[in-house]
Enzyme design. Structure first.
Site, mmCIF file in Angstrom:
data_model
loop_
_atom_site.group_PDB
_atom_site.id
_atom_site.type_symbol
_atom_site.label_atom_id
_atom_site.label_comp_id
_atom_site.label_asym_id
_atom_site.label_seq_id
_atom_site.Cartn_x
_atom_site.Cartn_y
_atom_site.Cartn_z
ATOM 1 N N SER A 1 0.853 -1.188 0.000
ATOM 2 C CA SER A 1 0.000 0.000 0.000
ATOM 3 C C SER A 1 0.889 1.239 0.000
ATOM 4 O O SER A 1 1.653 1.443 -0.932
ATOM 5 C CB SER A 1 -0.945 -0.027 1.214
ATOM 6 O OG SER A 1 -1.807 1.074 1.211
ATOM 7 N N THR A 2 0.847 2.055 1.051
ATOM 8 C CA THR A 2 1.629 3.294 1.099
ATOM 9 C C THR A 2 3.119 3.009 0.922
ATOM 10 O O THR A 2 3.691 2.212 1.651
ATOM 11 C CB THR A 2 1.414 4.013 2.438
ATOM 12 O OG1 THR A 2 0.015 4.133 2.674
ATOM 13 C CG2 THR A 2 2.058 5.390 2.427
ATOM 14 N N HIS B 1 -2.654 -1.027 -3.255
ATOM 15 C CA HIS B 1 -3.805 -0.162 -2.989
ATOM 16 C C HIS B 1 -3.646 1.103 -3.823
ATOM 17 O O HIS B 1 -2.745 1.905 -3.580
ATOM 18 C CB HIS B 1 -3.884 0.206 -1.513
ATOM 19 C CG HIS B 1 -4.169 -0.955 -0.616
ATOM 20 N ND1 HIS B 1 -4.041 -0.893 0.753
ATOM 21 C CD2 HIS B 1 -4.594 -2.214 -0.887
ATOM 22 C CE1 HIS B 1 -4.374 -2.064 1.285
ATOM 23 N NE2 HIS B 1 -4.709 -2.878 0.308
ATOM 24 N N MET C 1 -0.097 0.800 4.986
ATOM 25 C CA MET C 1 -0.904 1.150 6.137
ATOM 26 C C MET C 1 -1.909 0.038 6.426
ATOM 27 O O MET C 1 -2.422 -0.597 5.519
ATOM 28 C CB MET C 1 -1.653 2.441 5.794
ATOM 29 C CG MET C 1 -2.173 3.228 6.950
ATOM 30 S SD MET C 1 -2.827 4.795 6.303
ATOM 31 C CE MET C 1 -3.617 5.420 7.769
ATOM 32 N N ASP D 1 -4.033 -5.222 5.846
ATOM 33 C CA ASP D 1 -4.452 -6.023 4.703
ATOM 34 C C ASP D 1 -3.332 -6.988 4.314
ATOM 35 O O ASP D 1 -2.166 -6.598 4.231
ATOM 36 C CB ASP D 1 -4.785 -5.102 3.523
ATOM 37 C CG ASP D 1 -5.405 -5.850 2.356
ATOM 38 O OD1 ASP D 1 -5.998 -6.928 2.581
ATOM 39 O OD2 ASP D 1 -5.300 -5.349 1.216
#
Length: 375
Positions: free
Chosen positions: A194-195, A221, A314, A317
């Site tokens: 993600s991030t 993401h 973050m 997940d």
């Protein structure tokens, strides 16, 4: 002490709105605003903010140029605001390439359907970047982590309080030299992030040879408007083929399939190979795409013949999907804390005792190749 924030945008309305939202959180403080990139570069050097929010299109100096200059002179975590268009996606990826760490849609209704959720997510992203112990810009060869009272649902993902609890079973960081190939036979490589993921994925995948022997599934993401541009960028930089996944794609070795934004990507076994199933998925899913969903489908389709890697991001997940993979004999690795932009997703699998290795980003590609390629 509050995290010091510099807000940069040529719109006085947007500067005021972002400042109001940031200042609503007692852990954040806007110390100044700038109306163009040139002012931002000057203020970053003079005021030493801990986080900068940055628009892309501005007069005098645009946001991408400003990011490059700030990273060269006084490296600072930067959160970009972007439009959800093809041009906006390309510009945002250019900004990440220049050194920005994260991005959010500029229209608040694109961040989350609920206004309060959008405000909370913006505050959390800023705090996540501001609380990094040490900021180290990642060298180019190239889209966050404070617990909240409740999770935040958005098109970009959800935070998880559990993801930020101290690790109960820390995994020692491994180096490429310390990892010995297990000799296990693999049929699929999975990477969820993600991030900080766009830069991390590029750093890893550009080191893979064109004849990499397994298909690769990438779950990042990212909004739907961004994934085509990101897949195209990776394809132009990598020796392997990279494409945005499409429903019905047959998996082939040496090809990476990027889950489309706003969709769910699953893999099914067909004969000796695999086929992708790309669907809209449940409306109440917080992540689209969701690492857990892809990982879970791989556990059923490929059982233990999988190497799954959880990179910077973050929330949590990937943890439950990784748990399912591990239960059928798959190998699970996580990125180490020091090299993560946000140590949420990797911490979730590490603290649950699911990951067997914790590996720095600089060593990840070499370790994956060592483990998954038979010499």
């Amino acid at each position: 002490m509050a995290i010091k924030v510099l807000v940069v945008d040529d719109s006085s309305f947007f500067r005021r709105r972002v400042s109001e939202i940031v200042n609503q959180d007692p852990e954040l403080e806007v110390i100044a605003t700038a109306s163009n990139g040139a002012e931002a570069v000057k203020m970053a050097a003079e005021l030493n903010p801990q986080v900068i929010t940055m628009d892309i299109e501005m007069p005098v100096m645009d946001g991408i140029t400003a990011v490059r200059e700030i990273m060269a002179k006084c490296p600072t975590p930067i959160l970009m605001f972007s439009s959800l268009t093809h041009d906006g996606a390309k510009a945002t990826l250019d900004a990440l390439d220049a050194g920005a760490l994260d991005f959010l849609p500029k229209r608040f209704e694109d961040i989350a359907t609920n206004k309060d959720d959008a405000i909370l997510l913006l505050q959390q992203r800023v705090k996540a970047l501001g609380r990094r112990r040490m900021f180290r810009p990642i060298a180019r060869p190239f889209v966050a982590s404070t617990p909240s009272v409740r999770p935040t649902s958005s098109v970009l993902g959800t935070t998880s309080i559990a993801a930020h609890t101290p690790a109960t079973a820390p995994v020692r960081t491994s180096t490429a030299a310390s990892i010995r190939a297990s000799g296990k036979q693999y049929k699929l490589l999975l990477i969820g992030t993600s991030t900080g993921g766009p830069v991390a994925l590029q750093k890893i995948l550009t080191q893979f040879p064109a004849n990499y022997p397994h298909p690769i599934l990438l779950i990042q993401h990212m909004p739907a408007a961004f994934t085509p541009a990101f897949a195209s960028r990776l394809n132009g930089l990598c020796k392997i083929e990279v494409k945005e996944a499409a429903n019905g794609d047959l998996l082939k070795p040496g090809c990476a399939y990027l889950a489309p934004g706003g969709m769910q990507m699953m893999v099914e076994r067909t004969g000796g190979s695999g086929r992708l199933k790309v669907i809209a998925g449940s409306a109440d899913m917080n992540y689209k795409p969701c690492v857990d969903i892809t990982f879970a489908s791989a556990s059923k389709a490929f059982s233990g013949d999988v190497l799954a890697v959880v990179l910077t991001g973050m929330g949590a997940d990937g943890r439950e999907g990784a748990r399912m993979l591990k239960a059928v004999g798959a190998t699970i690795w996580a990125q180490d804390e020091a090299s993560c932009v946000v140590y949420g997703m990797p911490q979730a699998v590490a603290s649950a005792g699911i990951a067997t290795q914790s590996i720095a980003l600089d060593n990840m590609a070499e370790c994956i190749l060592k483990e998954s390629v038979r010499v």
